[in-house]
Design a protein around this motif. Structure first.
Motif, PDB file in Angstrom:
ATOM      1  N   ASN A  26      -9.157   1.691   0.562  1.00 12.55           N
ATOM      2  CA  ASN A  26      -8.552   0.355  -0.012  1.00 12.55           C
ATOM      3  C   ASN A  26      -9.660  -0.331  -0.738  1.00 12.55           C
ATOM      4  OD1 ASN A  26      -7.442  -2.019  -0.712  1.00 12.55           O
ATOM      5  ND2 ASN A  26      -6.197  -1.946   1.217  1.00 12.55           N
ATOM      6  N   PHE A  70     -10.253  -3.254  -1.194  1.00 14.31           N
ATOM      7  CA  PHE A  70     -10.207  -4.525  -0.655  1.00 14.31           C
ATOM      8  C   PHE A  70     -10.880  -4.721   0.782  1.00 14.31           C
ATOM      9  CE2 PHE A  70      -6.371  -5.270  -3.439  1.00 14.31           C
ATOM     10  CZ  PHE A  70      -7.039  -6.261  -4.139  1.00 14.31           C
ATOM     11  N   LEU A  83     -12.818   4.279  -7.538  1.00 18.36           N
ATOM     12  CA  LEU A  83     -12.226   3.756  -6.118  1.00 18.36           C
ATOM     13  C   LEU A  83     -10.615   3.752  -6.304  1.00 18.36           C
ATOM     14  CD1 LEU A  83     -14.031   0.028  -6.246  1.00 18.36           C
ATOM     15  CD2 LEU A  83     -14.767   2.239  -5.351  1.00 18.36           C
ATOM     16  N   GLU A  84     -10.261   4.711  -5.261  1.00 17.06           N
ATOM     17  CA  GLU A  84      -8.771   4.955  -5.305  1.00 17.06           C
ATOM     18  C   GLU A  84      -8.290   5.264  -3.947  1.00 17.06           C
ATOM     19  OE1 GLU A  84      -6.195   5.574  -7.367  1.00 17.06           O
ATOM     20  OE2 GLU A  84      -5.268   5.787  -5.670  1.00 17.06           O
ATOM     21  N   HIS A 136      -0.375   7.022 -16.082  1.00 22.14           N
ATOM     22  CA  HIS A 136      -1.361   8.133 -16.364  1.00 22.14           C
ATOM     23  C   HIS A 136      -1.197   8.736 -17.662  1.00 22.14           C
ATOM     24  CE1 HIS A 136      -4.321  11.247 -15.796  1.00 22.14           C
ATOM     25  NE2 HIS A 136      -3.610  12.165 -16.196  1.00 22.14           N
ATOM     26  N   ALA A 180      -2.738  -3.921 -11.584  1.00 23.44           N
ATOM     27  CA  ALA A 180      -1.631  -3.279 -11.000  1.00 23.44           C
ATOM     28  C   ALA A 180      -1.819  -4.066  -9.535  1.00 23.44           C
ATOM     29  CB  ALA A 180      -2.332  -1.963 -10.762  1.00 23.44           C
ATOM     30  N   ALA A 200      -5.460  -0.749 -16.293  1.00 26.81           N
ATOM     31  CA  ALA A 200      -4.376  -0.756 -15.222  1.00 26.81           C
ATOM     32  C   ALA A 200      -4.671  -0.817 -13.972  1.00 26.81           C
ATOM     33  CB  ALA A 200      -3.709   0.717 -15.450  1.00 26.81           C
ATOM     34  N   MET A 235       0.880  -1.112   0.045  1.00 30.66           N
ATOM     35  CA  MET A 235      -0.019   0.019   0.005  1.00 30.66           C
ATOM     36  C   MET A 235       1.023   1.399  -0.015  1.00 30.66           C
ATOM     37  SD  MET A 235      -2.736  -1.258  -0.285  1.00 30.66           S
ATOM     38  CE  MET A 235      -3.078  -2.834  -0.410  1.00 30.66           C
TER      39      MET A 235
HETATM   40  C1  LIG Z   1      -1.565   1.519 -12.154  1.00 33.34           C
HETATM   41  S1  LIG Z   1      -2.544   2.952 -11.519  1.00 33.34           S
HETATM   42  C2  LIG Z   1      -3.929   3.024 -12.891  1.00 33.34           C
HETATM   43  C3  LIG Z   1      -4.914   4.101 -12.424  1.00 33.34           C
HETATM   44  C4  LIG Z   1      -6.107   4.109 -13.398  1.00 33.34           C
HETATM   45  N1  LIG Z   1      -6.726   2.993 -13.816  1.00 33.34           N
HETATM   46  C5  LIG Z   1      -5.320   4.766 -14.896  1.00 33.34           C
HETATM   47  O1  LIG Z   1      -5.554   3.934 -15.905  1.00 33.34           O
HETATM   48  O2  LIG Z   1      -4.517   5.727 -15.020  1.00 33.34           O
HETATM   49  C6  LIG Z   1      -3.194   2.112 -10.259  1.00 33.34           C
HETATM   50  C7  LIG Z   1      -4.014   2.822  -8.966  1.00 33.34           C
HETATM   51  O3  LIG Z   1      -4.751   2.018  -8.158  1.00 33.34           O
HETATM   52  C8  LIG Z   1      -4.502   2.572  -6.974  1.00 33.34           C
HETATM   53  N2  LIG Z   1      -4.481   1.591  -5.827  1.00 33.34           N
HETATM   54  C9  LIG Z   1      -3.736   0.573  -5.660  1.00 33.34           C
HETATM   55  N3  LIG Z   1      -4.141  -0.603  -4.879  1.00 33.34           N
HETATM   56  C10 LIG Z   1      -5.289   0.038  -4.482  1.00 33.34           C
HETATM   57  C11 LIG Z   1      -6.137  -0.565  -3.684  1.00 33.34           C
HETATM   58  N4  LIG Z   1      -6.023  -1.731  -3.060  1.00 33.34           N
HETATM   59  N5  LIG Z   1      -7.343   0.180  -3.403  1.00 33.34           N
HETATM   60  C12 LIG Z   1      -7.645   1.413  -4.086  1.00 33.34           C
HETATM   61  N6  LIG Z   1      -6.698   1.829  -4.817  1.00 33.34           N
HETATM   62  C13 LIG Z   1      -5.521   1.265  -5.280  1.00 33.34           C
HETATM   63  C14 LIG Z   1      -3.138   3.315  -7.045  1.00 33.34           C
HETATM   64  O4  LIG Z   1      -2.920   4.476  -6.152  1.00 33.34           O
HETATM   65  C15 LIG Z   1      -3.248   3.836  -8.268  1.00 33.34           C
HETATM   66  O5  LIG Z   1      -3.679   5.200  -8.409  1.00 33.34           O
END
Ligand SMILES: C[S@@+](CC[C@H](N)C(=O)[O-])C[C@H]1O[C@@H](n2cnc3c(N)ncnc32)[C@H](O)[C@@H]1O
Length: 211
Positions: A103, A105, A63-64, A16, A125, A121, A1
């Motif tokens: 989060n 999850f 969700l972020e 991004h 990720a 992504a 995290m």
């Molecule tokens: C690779 S980025 C992709 C962002 C977006 N989908 C895009 O296409 O630009 C993954 C994002 O997921 C967030 N993230 C990672 N794990 C997460 C979680 N368990 N819960 C919520 N957000 C999460 C990260 O902070 C990051 O902004």
């Protein structure tokens, strides 16, 4: 995290994009959701694709977990927003956009009833062992009959440490085998990514329907 917080803090956010995703624009019509539907965008970052989806008439729930990403989305798109909720999950809202900061999850079961979802992504990720829990969240936060667009990225995993983690087509089919229908809409070879020292880089676009 902490990894993601650091990435945002250091602005190492190479994922991004400053343009709408062309595979989203090309394939979203196949998802076939009415205008007023709610579209969930897991792991949304500050993706401009949320703007494109809103332009189609949808309401968006992103969700972020990183506050900096959420603030950047609203600030950079000149959207005033209001916030409410607890420390674990804060809802930030502006017009058609809601971003739940927290989060994924830990999101309470069934708190959303999304009609559709968009995964770019996101699934690639998260750590590979967490994928079944991710799919369980997709199921939990969507309605029966909901449809999703999933864009994958695959390469020989031993050639790079993720994220992004390689997600092969057969793993998509396997992970969504219980209670979903999976259809591959397109498969691409990504020659550009060979510059990163990766061979056999592919990306697939799936339409996934929750039964
Ligand atoms: C690779 S980025 C992709 C962002 C977006 N989908 C895009 O296409 O630009 C993954 C994002 O997921 C967030 N993230 C990672 N794990 C997460 C979680 N368990 N819960 C919520 N957000 C999460 C990260 O902070 C990051 O902004």
């Amino acid at each position: 995290m902490e990894f993601w917080h650091n990435r945002w803090y250091e602005q190492q956010i190479g994922w991004h994009k400053t343009v709408f995703n062309e595979l989203l624009v090309k394939h979203w019509p196949a998802i076939d959701v009415p205008k007023s539907c709610q579209v969930m965008v897991p792991l949304c970052g500050k993706s401009l694709d949320m703007l494109w989806l809103a332009k189609q008439g949808h309401t968006i729930v992103g969700l972020e977990m990183v506050e900096q990403a959420v603030e950047a989305f609203f600030f950079e798109n000149k959207l005033d927003y209001s916030s409410r909720g607890s420390n674990s999950h804060i809802r930030h809202t502006s017009g058609p956009f809601t971003i739940i900061q927290g989060n994924l999850f830990d999101l309470e079961d069934g708190i959303l009833q999304a009609d559709a979802w968009y995964d770019r992504a996101a699934m690639i990720a998260i750590e590979i062992p967490e994928r079944p829990a991710y799919v369980a969240q997709i199921r939990s936060q969507t309605k029966h009959g909901a449809t999703g667009l999933l864009i994958t990225f695959a390469y020989p995993q031993e050639q790079m440490q993720g994220p992004p983690f390689a997600l092969e087509d057969e793993h998509v089919i396997q992970l969504y085998s219980d209670g979903f229908e999976v259809e591959c809409l397109e498969r691409l070879n990504l020659d550009d990514d060979k510059e990163r020292g990766l061979s056999n880089v592919t990306s697939s676009v799936f339409k996934i329907t929750r039964n």
